[in-house]
Design an enzyme around this catalytic site. Structure first.
Site, PDB file in Angstrom:
ATOM      1  N   ASP A 140       0.835  -1.220   0.000  1.00 54.61           N
ATOM      2  CA  ASP A 140       0.000   0.000   0.000  1.00 54.61           C
ATOM      3  C   ASP A 140       0.864   1.261   0.000  1.00 54.61           C
ATOM      4  O   ASP A 140       0.902   1.953   1.007  1.00 54.61           O
ATOM      5  CB  ASP A 140      -0.895  -0.065   1.256  1.00 54.61           C
ATOM      6  N   GLU A 186      -2.445   9.947  -1.018  1.00 53.99           N
ATOM      7  CA  GLU A 186      -3.655   9.133  -1.216  1.00 53.99           C
ATOM      8  C   GLU A 186      -4.340   8.849   0.107  1.00 53.99           C
ATOM      9  O   GLU A 186      -5.560   8.865   0.229  1.00 53.99           O
ATOM     10  CB  GLU A 186      -3.293   7.819  -1.915  1.00 53.99           C
ATOM     11  N   GLU A 187      -3.536   8.577   1.124  1.00 52.30           N
ATOM     12  CA  GLU A 187      -4.080   8.144   2.412  1.00 52.30           C
ATOM     13  C   GLU A 187      -4.757   9.285   3.169  1.00 52.30           C
ATOM     14  O   GLU A 187      -4.311  10.433   3.110  1.00 52.30           O
ATOM     15  CB  GLU A 187      -2.950   7.588   3.291  1.00 52.30           C
ATOM     16  N   ASP A 233      -3.021  -1.033  -6.768  1.00 55.45           N
ATOM     17  CA  ASP A 233      -3.031  -0.750  -5.328  1.00 55.45           C
ATOM     18  C   ASP A 233      -3.217  -2.048  -4.535  1.00 55.45           C
ATOM     19  O   ASP A 233      -3.875  -2.982  -5.019  1.00 55.45           O
ATOM     20  CB  ASP A 233      -4.157   0.254  -5.005  1.00 55.45           C
ATOM     21  N   HIS A 336      -3.711  -1.749   6.154  1.00 59.89           N
ATOM     22  CA  HIS A 336      -3.679  -0.685   7.168  1.00 59.89           C
ATOM     23  C   HIS A 336      -3.297  -1.201   8.553  1.00 59.89           C
ATOM     24  O   HIS A 336      -3.740  -0.655   9.573  1.00 59.89           O
ATOM     25  CB  HIS A 336      -5.012   0.080   7.206  1.00 59.89           C
TER      26      HIS A 336
HETATM   27 ZN   LIG Z   1      -3.900   2.633   2.266  1.00 62.55          ZN
END
Ligand SMILES: [Zn+2]
Length: 390
Positions: A140, A186-187, A233, A336
């Site tokens: 990620d 992105e996060e 992703d 995550h």
């Molecule tokens: Zn992520």
């Protein structure tokens, strides 16, 4: 990422029907180079430098970006690099503006004008999540970034050879290039919302919407120039299952699924029980069941119900860009989670994805017959690879 279930009303985008696509021969598929030591998680020259915390606005983030710039300057000087800058406050920045920097690397046929090339965009995000502390985000999306760099390096010689062998007037007719977008921010910093997520992608899509090419151009803006936005992703865990999310790009998904099936048949998929090294050791040579990564090649038109995953493509899709989203559903178990690190990557699967994306890109660019030269071995001199960011 956030799972959303929504019906899209983007209007169908059937304007560009002149897609070219040419399957690679078995011979060429066998020649596609693996990354070798360059994906070693400790000292590999491509992947290891990305496997660090790289939260947007931090030194780690800048160092990873510098690694990308160095990579292109050293190994792919033919590619045009630019950085796209924006700033935004975040829910944890106490009112301060945080910089978000996207890296854009473009390879167009020689002699073509900026607005006349249609591009396959290979996209991943390089920032890592703010929490938990020390989060690496190997799937990620450190691994997807590494995959894209290796693909670029591996197709460059074939691209150059093909363009050198193409008469100028054919090149004029063709106008196809490759663009790499390594996106920042992105996060979400706190929890996923429209304003706390996709910082880099939102800024880039917005800016490109009003960056007009010359009036005489074939494509009005850099967004129009993207023929397909191929977003990778959460790749790198064992046993991924990637659905086909969008009806309008299901044809491209099918091409990739077909390439996967052919690579499996040829024994070139390392995570498969039928990989040629495992087959050679097995007495019973009967092929075992394959578990494809792309599970929905046979999906029918009426089976697209509109479910998709919120990710960097969203601001582009909202502006009419065609998207192929390669993200597993369900997400990897490490998602995550502090365990999403180099040690938890399944390296065979990482290499398999890389080969598959390389095959798809080579087929898109019609590179069959141009892979004769063995791939350049990467040797990075860490001392000398200090480049000014353009
Ligand atoms: Zn992520």
């Amino acid at each position: 990422m956030l799972f959303a279930f929504a019906l899209l009303s983007l209007g169908s985008w059937l304007g560009r029907l002149a897609y070219a696509y040419q399957d690679l021969s078995d011979e060429t598929l066998k020649k596609l180079p693996g990354p070798g030591d360059d994906f070693d998680i400790k000292k590999g020259s491509i992947l290891a430098p990305i496997l660090v915390p790289r939260v947007s606005g931090t030194e780690g983030n800048a160092a990873v970006r510098q690694h990308f710039v160095d990579f292109f300057k050293t190994h792919l000087p033919e590619w045009t690099i630019s950085l796209h800058n924006s700033t935004s406050t975040t829910p944890v920045s106490n009112g301060k503006e945080v910089p978000f920097v996207n890296l854009i690397a473009t390879r167009d046929p020689p002699g073509t004008a900026e607005g006349d090339v249609s591009r396959l965009a290979l996209v991943a995000h390089y920032d890592s999540k703010y929490t938990p502390t020390g989060f690496i985000g190997a799937t990620d999306s450190a691994a997807p970034c590494a995959m894209i760099l290796h693909v670029a390096r591996s197709i460059e010689a074939a691209l150059a050879k093909k363009w050198a062998a193409t008469p100028d007037d054919d090149l004029d007719a063709e106008h196809r290039g490759v663009q790499i977008l390594l996106l920042d921010g992105e996060e979400a910093f706190k929890s996923w919302t429209d304003s706390d997520s996709l910082y880099g992608a939102r800024a880039l899509a917005e800016d490109w919407e009003t960056s007009f090419h010359m009036a005489s151009s074939t494509y009005r803006t850099p967004l129009d120039s993207i023929e397909l936005f191929l977003l990778l992703d959460l790749l790198g865990s064992k046993g991924p299952k990637v659905p086909s999310y969008f009806k309008t790009t299901h044809w491209a998904y099918k091409h990739m699924a077909n390439a996967e099936q052919r690579l499996r048949k040829l024994g070139l998929i390392k995570s498969s029980p039928n990989h040629d090294t495992k087959m050679a050791k097995r007495e019973n040579k009967k092929p075992r069941a394959e578990r494809p990564f792309l599970t929905e090649a046979a999906k029918g038109d009426d089976a697209f119900l509109g479910g998709f995953v919120q990710d960097d493509h969203v601001p582009f899709m909202a502006r009419g860009v065609e998207i192929l989203h390669i993200i597993p559903s369900p997400f990897p178990q490490v998602w995550h989670n502090i365990e999403d690190d180099g040690e938890h990557l399944d390296m065979d699967t990482v290499e398999d994805w890389t080969k598959l994306v390389m095959a798809f890109t080579a087929e898109w660019m019609e590179l069959d017959g141009f892979f004769d030269a063995p791939a350049k071995k990467l040797t990075v001199d860490a001392e000398k690879s200090e480049f000014e960011i353009p």
